[in-house]
Design a protein around this motif. Structure first.
Motif, PDB file in Angstrom:
ATOM      1  N   MET A   1      -6.285   1.650  -3.661  1.00 53.02           N
ATOM      2  CA  MET A   1      -6.147   2.002  -2.245  1.00 53.02           C
ATOM      3  C   MET A   1      -4.704   2.421  -1.955  1.00 53.02           C
ATOM      4  SD  MET A   1      -6.759  -0.315   1.188  1.00 53.02           S
ATOM      5  CE  MET A   1      -8.518  -0.504   0.957  1.00 53.02           C
ATOM      6  N   THR A   2      -4.514   3.345  -1.039  1.00 52.00           N
ATOM      7  CA  THR A   2      -3.189   3.731  -0.572  1.00 52.00           C
ATOM      8  C   THR A   2      -2.970   3.174   0.826  1.00 52.00           C
ATOM      9  OG1 THR A   2      -3.989   5.767   0.474  1.00 52.00           O
ATOM     10  CG2 THR A   2      -3.353   5.886  -1.878  1.00 52.00           C
TER      11      THR A   2
ATOM     12  N   GLU B   1      -2.063   4.913   3.308  1.00 50.36           N
ATOM     13  CA  GLU B   1      -2.683   5.866   4.231  1.00 50.36           C
ATOM     14  C   GLU B   1      -4.153   5.510   4.469  1.00 50.36           C
ATOM     15  OE1 GLU B   1      -0.857   6.626   1.629  1.00 50.36           O
ATOM     16  OE2 GLU B   1       0.902   7.630   2.493  1.00 50.36           O
ATOM     17  N   LYS B   2      -4.861   5.198   3.392  1.00 49.37           N
ATOM     18  CA  LYS B   2      -6.268   4.832   3.529  1.00 49.37           C
ATOM     19  C   LYS B   2      -6.401   3.500   4.265  1.00 49.37           C
ATOM     20  CE  LYS B   2     -10.552   3.968   0.961  1.00 49.37           C
ATOM     21  NZ  LYS B   2     -11.196   3.851  -0.368  1.00 49.37           N
ATOM     22  N   PHE B   3      -5.527   2.553   3.940  1.00 51.94           N
ATOM     23  CA  PHE B   3      -5.594   1.247   4.607  1.00 51.94           C
ATOM     24  C   PHE B   3      -5.484   1.418   6.118  1.00 51.94           C
ATOM     25  CE2 PHE B   3      -3.863  -2.502   6.574  1.00 51.94           C
ATOM     26  CZ  PHE B   3      -4.599  -3.528   6.002  1.00 51.94           C
TER      27      PHE B   3
ATOM     28  N   ARG C   1      -5.979   4.140   7.885  1.00 52.38           N
ATOM     29  CA  ARG C   1      -7.113   4.868   8.449  1.00 52.38           C
ATOM     30  C   ARG C   1      -8.252   3.908   8.760  1.00 52.38           C
ATOM     31  NH1 ARG C   1      -6.102   8.907   4.510  1.00 52.38           N
ATOM     32  NH2 ARG C   1      -7.806   8.082   3.204  1.00 52.38           N
ATOM     33  N   GLU C   2      -8.437   2.929   7.856  1.00 49.17           N
ATOM     34  CA  GLU C   2      -9.500   1.949   8.039  1.00 49.17           C
ATOM     35  C   GLU C   2      -9.115   0.857   9.030  1.00 49.17           C
ATOM     36  OE1 GLU C   2     -10.336   0.482   4.141  1.00 49.17           O
ATOM     37  OE2 GLU C   2     -11.231   2.374   3.440  1.00 49.17           O
TER      38      GLU C   2
ATOM     39  N   CYS D   1       1.854   6.432   9.391  1.00 55.22           N
ATOM     40  CA  CYS D   1       0.410   6.691   9.288  1.00 55.22           C
ATOM     41  C   CYS D   1      -0.264   6.810  10.651  1.00 55.22           C
ATOM     42  CB  CYS D   1      -0.267   5.586   8.472  1.00 55.22           C
ATOM     43  SG  CYS D   1       0.199   5.575   6.722  1.00 55.22           S
TER      44      CYS D   1
ATOM     45  N   CYS E   1      -2.459  -2.620  -1.975  1.00 52.46           N
ATOM     46  CA  CYS E   1      -2.215  -1.258  -2.472  1.00 52.46           C
ATOM     47  C   CYS E   1      -1.380  -1.258  -3.756  1.00 52.46           C
ATOM     48  CB  CYS E   1      -1.530  -0.424  -1.395  1.00 52.46           C
ATOM     49  SG  CYS E   1      -2.571  -0.151   0.062  1.00 52.46           S
TER      50      CYS E   1
END
Length: 247
Positions: free
Chosen positions: A1-2, A4-6, A8-9, A33, A141
């Motif tokens: 996981m990045t 950025e993804k964290f 977003r979620e 982010c 991450c």
């Protein structure tokens, strides 16, 4: 996981902010982010004044709102008695306060700055965070301390080279009662050594004496400034000792 993804979620969260390298980078990354983020700093007798000043400066520079919560850590006998798992009870108090304040502000998720280099499995403080369901994005991450410092430097954060600084309670041997007076003496001693140019050191308590733990390259400086150190620290402690094992 990045990260950025964290984010977003998890686009809305509170961050337990210490003013140190890891939580500073976490705040900055969350801001980058586009997350709705707020910092919470808990001031107890265990944090020296400069840590709060650093936290306020960093939050101001990156434009993140910060709430300062004040707690009396020594009101808990489980903390003041200084058992081996003191950190568990201390973290319980600190993060319970953050969770309550964050919830009042509309944040249901609390994050902390634990990173992938931290040995979190058996540490009492980490057990408290797991029980309270605090999440650690840097660890999730797989970001190491070195990577966080490198990214912080690239981002222009002044904290990138800040030495690790454990709370003042760690200077007192397990089993010795922690008092506000003793913590004040330790903070005064460390502030004085900082003023002389020492870095990345500790003033630990040993049988009523101050045991100075310094990097090897700073020991000669301590000998050269022996007079000044004794004048300042001598009245505070039963003795002033230089630990020849480098910090």
């Amino acid at each position: 996981m990045t990260l950025e993804k964290f984010f977003r979620e998890n686009p809305r969260a509170a961050v337990a902010f210490s003013g140190g390298v890891d939580s500073a980078y976490l705040l900055w990354a969350a801001r980058q982010c586009g997350a709705d983020i707020r910092a919470y700093y808990v001031k107890t007798q265990f944090q020296p004044a400069f840590e709060l000043a650093d936290a306020q400066r960093l939050a101001r520079e990156i434009g993140v709102p910060m709430t300062v919560l004040r707690q009396d850590a020594l009101a808990s006998e489980a903390v003041a008695q200084n058992p081996a798992d003191r950190c568990y009870y201390c973290k319980q108090g600190i993060f319970t306060g953050i969770l309550q304040a964050a919830a009042a502000d509309g944040y249901t998720l609390v994050l902390d700055g634990t990173n992938a280099s931290d040995d979190a499995d058996d540490r009492p403080g980490m057990r408290a965070l797991r029980e309270l369901r605090v999440r650690s994005p840097l660890r999730e991450c797989n970001l190491s301390k070195d990577e966080i410092r490198a990214r912080s430097r690239q981002a222009g954060l002044f904290t990138w080279k800040k030495p690790a600084y454990a709370c003042l309670a760690t200077r007192i041997p397990t089993g010795q009662r922690i008092t506000a007076g003793l913590l004040g003496k330790i903070e005064r001693a460390e502030d004085f050594l900082f003023s002389l140019g020492f870095t990345d050191f500790r003033v630990r308590i040993l049988s009523g004496c101050a045991r100075l733990q310094l990097p090897a390259e700073q020991m000669s400086q301590a000998i050269e400034q022996r007079g000044a150190i004794l004048r300042e620290l001598g009245p505070l402690f039963g003795g002033v000792l230089l630990d020849l094992k480098e910090r």
